[in-house]
Design a protein around this motif. Structure first.
Motif, PDB file in Angstrom:
ATOM      1  N   THR A 129     -34.581  27.516   0.811  1.00 23.96           N
ATOM      2  CA  THR A 129     -33.208  26.996   0.834  1.00 23.96           C
ATOM      3  C   THR A 129     -32.265  27.789  -0.074  1.00 23.96           C
ATOM      4  O   THR A 129     -31.055  27.671   0.053  1.00 23.96           O
ATOM      5  CB  THR A 129     -33.162  25.506   0.438  1.00 23.96           C
ATOM      6  OG1 THR A 129     -33.743  25.350  -0.862  1.00 23.96           O
ATOM      7  CG2 THR A 129     -33.914  24.653   1.447  1.00 23.96           C
ATOM      8  N   HIS A 130     -32.826  28.579  -1.004  1.00 17.44           N
ATOM      9  CA  HIS A 130     -32.037  29.412  -1.913  1.00 17.44           C
ATOM     10  C   HIS A 130     -32.621  30.823  -1.938  1.00 17.44           C
ATOM     11  O   HIS A 130     -33.240  31.224  -2.924  1.00 17.44           O
ATOM     12  CB  HIS A 130     -32.052  28.837  -3.339  1.00 17.44           C
ATOM     13  CG  HIS A 130     -31.460  27.488  -3.452  1.00 17.44           C
ATOM     14  ND1 HIS A 130     -32.196  26.338  -3.321  1.00 17.44           N
ATOM     15  CD2 HIS A 130     -30.185  27.093  -3.680  1.00 17.44           C
ATOM     16  CE1 HIS A 130     -31.410  25.300  -3.464  1.00 17.44           C
ATOM     17  NE2 HIS A 130     -30.180  25.730  -3.682  1.00 17.44           N
ATOM     18  N   PRO A 131     -32.458  31.589  -0.856  1.00 13.21           N
ATOM     19  CA  PRO A 131     -33.045  32.932  -0.821  1.00 13.21           C
ATOM     20  C   PRO A 131     -32.491  33.810  -1.946  1.00 13.21           C
ATOM     21  O   PRO A 131     -31.320  33.696  -2.314  1.00 13.21           O
ATOM     22  CB  PRO A 131     -32.662  33.487   0.544  1.00 13.21           C
ATOM     23  CG  PRO A 131     -31.814  32.473   1.190  1.00 13.21           C
ATOM     24  CD  PRO A 131     -31.701  31.279   0.326  1.00 13.21           C
ATOM     25  N   PRO A 132     -33.327  34.694  -2.500  1.00 16.04           N
ATOM     26  CA  PRO A 132     -32.934  35.450  -3.692  1.00 16.04           C
ATOM     27  C   PRO A 132     -32.025  36.652  -3.458  1.00 16.04           C
ATOM     28  O   PRO A 132     -31.405  37.129  -4.393  1.00 16.04           O
ATOM     29  CB  PRO A 132     -34.270  35.908  -4.274  1.00 16.04           C
ATOM     30  CG  PRO A 132     -35.174  35.966  -3.100  1.00 16.04           C
ATOM     31  CD  PRO A 132     -34.736  34.882  -2.183  1.00 16.04           C
ATOM     32  N   LEU A 133     -31.938  37.164  -2.240  1.00 19.74           N
ATOM     33  CA  LEU A 133     -31.105  38.345  -2.000  1.00 19.74           C
ATOM     34  C   LEU A 133     -29.741  37.905  -1.494  1.00 19.74           C
ATOM     35  O   LEU A 133     -29.635  37.093  -0.567  1.00 19.74           O
ATOM     36  CB  LEU A 133     -31.760  39.284  -0.986  1.00 19.74           C
ATOM     37  CG  LEU A 133     -31.048  40.613  -0.764  1.00 19.74           C
ATOM     38  CD1 LEU A 133     -31.086  41.465  -2.032  1.00 19.74           C
ATOM     39  CD2 LEU A 133     -31.687  41.379   0.376  1.00 19.74           C
ATOM     40  N   SER A 134     -28.690  38.442  -2.104  1.00 22.57           N
ATOM     41  CA  SER A 134     -27.334  38.152  -1.649  1.00 22.57           C
ATOM     42  C   SER A 134     -26.536  39.448  -1.630  1.00 22.57           C
ATOM     43  O   SER A 134     -26.960  40.453  -2.177  1.00 22.57           O
ATOM     44  CB  SER A 134     -26.659  37.117  -2.558  1.00 22.57           C
ATOM     45  OG  SER A 134     -26.492  37.634  -3.852  1.00 22.57           O
ATOM     46  N   TYR A 135     -25.402  39.401  -0.979  1.00 17.37           N
ATOM     47  CA  TYR A 135     -24.515  40.562  -0.991  1.00 17.37           C
ATOM     48  C   TYR A 135     -23.165  40.126  -1.532  1.00 17.37           C
ATOM     49  O   TYR A 135     -22.743  38.996  -1.357  1.00 17.37           O
ATOM     50  CB  TYR A 135     -24.398  41.198   0.399  1.00 17.37           C
ATOM     51  CG  TYR A 135     -23.598  40.417   1.403  1.00 17.37           C
ATOM     52  CD1 TYR A 135     -22.265  40.719   1.636  1.00 17.37           C
ATOM     53  CD2 TYR A 135     -24.176  39.383   2.132  1.00 17.37           C
ATOM     54  CE1 TYR A 135     -21.523  40.005   2.558  1.00 17.37           C
ATOM     55  CE2 TYR A 135     -23.444  38.670   3.061  1.00 17.37           C
ATOM     56  CZ  TYR A 135     -22.125  38.983   3.269  1.00 17.37           C
ATOM     57  OH  TYR A 135     -21.397  38.278   4.174  1.00 17.37           O
ATOM     58  N   SER A 136     -22.527  41.056  -2.240  1.00 19.64           N
ATOM     59  CA  SER A 136     -21.252  40.697  -2.859  1.00 19.64           C
ATOM     60  C   SER A 136     -20.071  41.427  -2.255  1.00 19.64           C
ATOM     61  O   SER A 136     -18.943  41.174  -2.653  1.00 19.64           O
ATOM     62  CB  SER A 136     -21.308  40.938  -4.373  1.00 19.64           C
ATOM     63  OG  SER A 136     -21.782  42.213  -4.646  1.00 19.64           O
ATOM     64  N   GLY A 149     -45.600  23.886  -2.933  1.00 23.20           N
ATOM     65  CA  GLY A 149     -44.741  23.471  -1.823  1.00 23.20           C
ATOM     66  C   GLY A 149     -43.285  23.357  -2.239  1.00 23.20           C
ATOM     67  O   GLY A 149     -42.374  23.751  -1.502  1.00 23.20           O
ATOM     68  N   SER A 150     -43.053  22.829  -3.431  1.00 17.06           N
ATOM     69  CA  SER A 150     -41.679  22.714  -3.943  1.00 17.06           C
ATOM     70  C   SER A 150     -41.055  24.088  -4.165  1.00 17.06           C
ATOM     71  O   SER A 150     -39.890  24.302  -3.840  1.00 17.06           O
ATOM     72  CB  SER A 150     -41.657  21.928  -5.253  1.00 17.06           C
ATOM     73  OG  SER A 150     -42.133  20.632  -5.055  1.00 17.06           O
ATOM     74  N   LEU A 151     -41.846  25.012  -4.724  1.00 20.19           N
ATOM     75  CA  LEU A 151     -41.360  26.378  -4.926  1.00 20.19           C
ATOM     76  C   LEU A 151     -41.018  27.027  -3.584  1.00 20.19           C
ATOM     77  O   LEU A 151     -39.960  27.641  -3.435  1.00 20.19           O
ATOM     78  CB  LEU A 151     -42.394  27.226  -5.670  1.00 20.19           C
ATOM     79  CG  LEU A 151     -42.036  28.699  -5.850  1.00 20.19           C
ATOM     80  CD1 LEU A 151     -40.823  28.849  -6.759  1.00 20.19           C
ATOM     81  CD2 LEU A 151     -43.213  29.472  -6.401  1.00 20.19           C
ATOM     82  N   PHE A 152     -41.890  26.872  -2.594  1.00 15.38           N
ATOM     83  CA  PHE A 152     -41.659  27.435  -1.264  1.00 15.38           C
ATOM     84  C   PHE A 152     -40.381  26.848  -0.657  1.00 15.38           C
ATOM     85  O   PHE A 152     -39.536  27.584  -0.146  1.00 15.38           O
ATOM     86  CB  PHE A 152     -42.865  27.161  -0.368  1.00 15.38           C
ATOM     87  CG  PHE A 152     -42.692  27.647   1.030  1.00 15.38           C
ATOM     88  CD1 PHE A 152     -42.826  28.997   1.334  1.00 15.38           C
ATOM     89  CD2 PHE A 152     -42.398  26.764   2.059  1.00 15.38           C
ATOM     90  CE1 PHE A 152     -42.663  29.453   2.624  1.00 15.38           C
ATOM     91  CE2 PHE A 152     -42.228  27.215   3.349  1.00 15.38           C
ATOM     92  CZ  PHE A 152     -42.364  28.558   3.641  1.00 15.38           C
TER      93      PHE A 152
END
Length: 160
Positions: free
Chosen positions: A25-32, A17-20
């Motif tokens: 709250t901190h999605p792994p894909l970002s754009y720069s 649950g903590s990992l989920f």
């Protein structure tokens, strides 16, 4: 014996649950960055990076909420990031179907600098998404899976 079993199950449930919660709250894909082309208002290039710790898979790219236009995943095996001009002229940058390559996690800064300084063309150094649409893209939604969970990243191309 039953008490230890329930404590173990409870601990596992709390950890999962903590990992989920952390991933939501901190999605792994970002754009720069985004490249807008003045000669073609319907074309965009977005540099993307995986800030997580395992590969992620791209599923779909929506333009203005619809699945329209041509979408390609760009991979660079050189020090040329997937932005700006000259993408088609660089032989170390190739474009593929969005599901052809998993997006690998970015290295820590020391490993990344070492990888960039090596002039090897075997490993992928940068990723990007190129969109050729039938309309000007205002909001681009990238749908992907990470650890089996669905995520999406919205990129507003109008805000500067």
């Amino acid at each position: 014996m039953k008490k230890n079993f329930f404590i173990s199950v409870f601990t596992i449930v709390v950890l999962v649950g903590s990992l989920f919660l952390y991933l939501k709250t901190h999605p792994p894909l970002s754009y720069s960055g985004i490249t807008n082309y003045t000669e073609d208002e319907k074309k965009r290039v977005i540099e993307i990076e995986n800030t997580g710790f395992v590969n992620l898979e791209l599923n779909a790219v929506l333009v203005n909420g619809r699945d329209k236009g041509k979408v390609e995943l760009g991979v660079s095996r050189s020090n040329h990031i997937i932005m700006g001009s000259g993408l088609d002229e660089d032989p170390a940058i190739t474009f593929h179907s969005i599901d052809e390559f998993p997006i690998k996690p970015q290295s820590n800064s020391e490993d990344r600098t070492e990888k960039i300084n090596k002039d090897e063309l075997q490993s992928i150094k940068f990723y990007g998404i190129r969109i050729f649409g039938h309309e000007e893209p205002k909001v681009i939604t990238i749908k992907y899976k990470y650890l089996g969970m669905p995520f999406s990243l919205e990129v507003d191309t109008v805000k500067k």
